[in-house]
Design a protein around this motif. Structure first.
Motif, PDB file in Angstrom:
ATOM      1  N   LYS A  59       0.837  -1.194   0.000  1.00  0.00           N
ATOM      2  CA  LYS A  59       0.000   0.000   0.000  1.00  0.00           C
ATOM      3  C   LYS A  59       0.874   1.247   0.000  1.00  0.00           C
ATOM      4  O   LYS A  59       1.954   1.253   0.577  1.00  0.00           O
ATOM      5  N   ARG A  60       0.366   2.275  -0.655  1.00  0.00           N
ATOM      6  CA  ARG A  60       0.961   3.600  -0.534  1.00  0.00           C
ATOM      7  C   ARG A  60       0.427   4.216   0.760  1.00  0.00           C
ATOM      8  O   ARG A  60      -0.573   3.764   1.319  1.00  0.00           O
ATOM      9  N   PHE A  61       1.056   5.272   1.228  1.00  0.00           N
ATOM     10  CA  PHE A  61       0.672   5.896   2.490  1.00  0.00           C
ATOM     11  C   PHE A  61      -0.810   6.280   2.502  1.00  0.00           C
ATOM     12  O   PHE A  61      -1.534   5.980   3.456  1.00  0.00           O
ATOM     13  N   ALA A  62      -1.273   6.925   1.448  1.00  0.00           N
ATOM     14  CA  ALA A  62      -2.664   7.391   1.385  1.00  0.00           C
ATOM     15  C   ALA A  62      -3.665   6.242   1.336  1.00  0.00           C
ATOM     16  O   ALA A  62      -4.849   6.433   1.616  1.00  0.00           O
ATOM     17  N   GLU A  63      -3.207   5.038   0.985  1.00  0.00           N
ATOM     18  CA  GLU A  63      -4.089   3.873   0.925  1.00  0.00           C
ATOM     19  C   GLU A  63      -4.229   3.161   2.267  1.00  0.00           C
ATOM     20  O   GLU A  63      -5.127   2.337   2.444  1.00  0.00           O
ATOM     21  N   LEU A  64      -3.321   3.457   3.195  1.00  0.00           N
ATOM     22  CA  LEU A  64      -3.405   2.838   4.516  1.00  0.00           C
ATOM     23  C   LEU A  64      -4.647   3.354   5.237  1.00  0.00           C
ATOM     24  O   LEU A  64      -4.906   4.561   5.252  1.00  0.00           O
ATOM     25  N   THR A  65      -5.402   2.441   5.836  1.00  0.00           N
ATOM     26  CA  THR A  65      -6.505   2.892   6.675  1.00  0.00           C
ATOM     27  C   THR A  65      -5.910   3.446   7.966  1.00  0.00           C
ATOM     28  O   THR A  65      -4.735   3.183   8.297  1.00  0.00           O
ATOM     29  N   LEU A  66      -6.694   4.189   8.699  1.00  0.00           N
ATOM     30  CA  LEU A  66      -6.216   4.703   9.987  1.00  0.00           C
ATOM     31  C   LEU A  66      -5.830   3.559  10.906  1.00  0.00           C
ATOM     32  O   LEU A  66      -4.823   3.636  11.616  1.00  0.00           O
ATOM     33  N   ASP A  67      -6.611   2.482  10.883  1.00  0.00           N
ATOM     34  CA  ASP A  67      -6.318   1.322  11.713  1.00  0.00           C
ATOM     35  C   ASP A  67      -4.995   0.674  11.302  1.00  0.00           C
ATOM     36  O   ASP A  67      -4.185   0.296  12.152  1.00  0.00           O
ATOM     37  N   GLU A  68      -4.769   0.535   9.995  1.00  0.00           N
ATOM     38  CA  GLU A  68      -3.499  -0.048   9.525  1.00  0.00           C
ATOM     39  C   GLU A  68      -2.322   0.831   9.919  1.00  0.00           C
ATOM     40  O   GLU A  68      -1.291   0.323  10.383  1.00  0.00           O
ATOM     41  N   LEU A  69      -2.443   2.135   9.719  1.00  0.00           N
ATOM     42  CA  LEU A  69      -1.367   3.046  10.092  1.00  0.00           C
ATOM     43  C   LEU A  69      -1.080   2.951  11.585  1.00  0.00           C
ATOM     44  O   LEU A  69       0.079   2.893  12.005  1.00  0.00           O
ATOM     45  N   TYR A  70      -2.111   2.899  12.399  1.00  0.00           N
ATOM     46  CA  TYR A  70      -1.935   2.763  13.842  1.00  0.00           C
ATOM     47  C   TYR A  70      -1.170   1.485  14.178  1.00  0.00           C
ATOM     48  O   TYR A  70      -0.238   1.486  14.974  1.00  0.00           O
ATOM     49  N   ARG A  71      -1.553   0.380  13.539  1.00  0.00           N
ATOM     50  CA  ARG A  71      -0.889  -0.907  13.805  1.00  0.00           C
ATOM     51  C   ARG A  71       0.570  -0.899  13.341  1.00  0.00           C
ATOM     52  O   ARG A  71       1.436  -1.473  13.992  1.00  0.00           O
ATOM     53  N   VAL A  72       0.836  -0.254  12.210  1.00  0.00           N
ATOM     54  CA  VAL A  72       2.213  -0.139  11.720  1.00  0.00           C
ATOM     55  C   VAL A  72       3.057   0.628  12.726  1.00  0.00           C
ATOM     56  O   VAL A  72       4.146   0.184  13.132  1.00  0.00           O
ATOM     57  N   LEU A  73       2.578   1.782  13.127  1.00  0.00           N
ATOM     58  CA  LEU A  73       3.339   2.609  14.073  1.00  0.00           C
ATOM     59  C   LEU A  73       3.493   1.910  15.418  1.00  0.00           C
ATOM     60  O   LEU A  73       4.559   1.978  16.043  1.00  0.00           O
ATOM     61  N   ALA A  74       2.446   1.230  15.870  1.00  0.00           N
ATOM     62  CA  ALA A  74       2.521   0.508  17.140  1.00  0.00           C
ATOM     63  C   ALA A  74       3.544  -0.624  17.082  1.00  0.00           C
ATOM     64  O   ALA A  74       4.323  -0.817  18.026  1.00  0.00           O
ATOM     65  N   LEU A  75       3.572  -1.377  15.972  1.00  0.00           N
ATOM     66  CA  LEU A  75       4.538  -2.471  15.845  1.00  0.00           C
ATOM     67  C   LEU A  75       5.960  -1.933  15.787  1.00  0.00           C
ATOM     68  O   LEU A  75       6.860  -2.452  16.456  1.00  0.00           O
ATOM     69  N   ARG A  76       6.188  -0.898  14.989  1.00  0.00           N
ATOM     70  CA  ARG A  76       7.535  -0.319  14.906  1.00  0.00           C
ATOM     71  C   ARG A  76       7.972   0.196  16.268  1.00  0.00           C
ATOM     72  O   ARG A  76       9.113  -0.018  16.684  1.00  0.00           O
ATOM     73  N   GLU A  77       7.080   0.847  16.981  1.00  0.00           N
ATOM     74  CA  GLU A  77       7.413   1.357  18.315  1.00  0.00           C
ATOM     75  C   GLU A  77       7.678   0.208  19.288  1.00  0.00           C
ATOM     76  O   GLU A  77       8.630   0.250  20.075  1.00  0.00           O
ATOM     77  N   GLN A  78       6.841  -0.830  19.246  1.00  0.00           N
ATOM     78  CA  GLN A  78       6.996  -1.980  20.141  1.00  0.00           C
ATOM     79  C   GLN A  78       8.387  -2.595  20.019  1.00  0.00           C
ATOM     80  O   GLN A  78       9.027  -2.917  21.016  1.00  0.00           O
TER      81      GLN A  78
END
Length: 150
Positions: free
Chosen positions: A7-26
């Motif tokens: 996915k491109r950035f604009a195609e990420l849902t808010l939920d997907e973006l949240y999960r991406v950032l949460a995993l990277r932070e974790q």
């Protein structure tokens, strides 16, 4: 078995973006104890690979990486933020991420060299994919890194 999706950035849902950032932070901030700003300005221009596993009520983000086109961060194409959820390790998802990232770059940016900033302990892993070390070890946010080219 994971379901892989680019996915491109604009195609990420808010939920997907949240999960991406949460995993990277974790993994990168909490597990590796590295204090750094993950939101580095490159996500908007990146291609994001999400590896989702079936969960009890909703898919679980098990693996992730991002590809940066040539000229965004380096003159070369790049990939980074390669991460597997701690509960999903030992299934070969790290290798699958790198293979899918390299294939994406070869398809979308044919002939482009690839530069990565790798954690030093992963040098041999990336050498297995044709990368060679091109820098001395340097500190990036408290973790030894090296630059590698392919």
């Amino acid at each position: 078995m994971l379901h892989w999706q680019w996915k491109r950035f604009a195609e990420l849902t808010l939920d997907e973006l949240y999960r991406v950032l949460a995993l990277r932070e974790q993994v990168f901030v909490v597990e590796q104890k590295s204090i750094y700003q993950d939101a580095d300005g490159y996500d908007r221009g990146a291609h994001h690979l999400l590896g989702k596993a079936s969960g009890e009520s909703e898919p679980v983000l098990a693996a992730y990486l991002r590809v940066l086109p040539p000229g965004l961060k380096y003159p070369e194409a790049s990939f980074g933020r390669v991460v597997t959820a701690p509960s999903m390790r030992r299934h070969g998802y790290g290798k699958a991420l790198v293979e899918k990232g390299l294939s994406f770059i070869e398809t979308h940016f044919p002939g482009a060299p690839i530069r990565i900033g790798a954690q030093h302990y992963l040098q041999r892993f990336y050498e297995g994919y044709g990368f060679r070390r091109v820098s001395d070890v340097y500190d990036e946010d408290g973790i030894p890194h090296i630059d590698m080219l392919r």
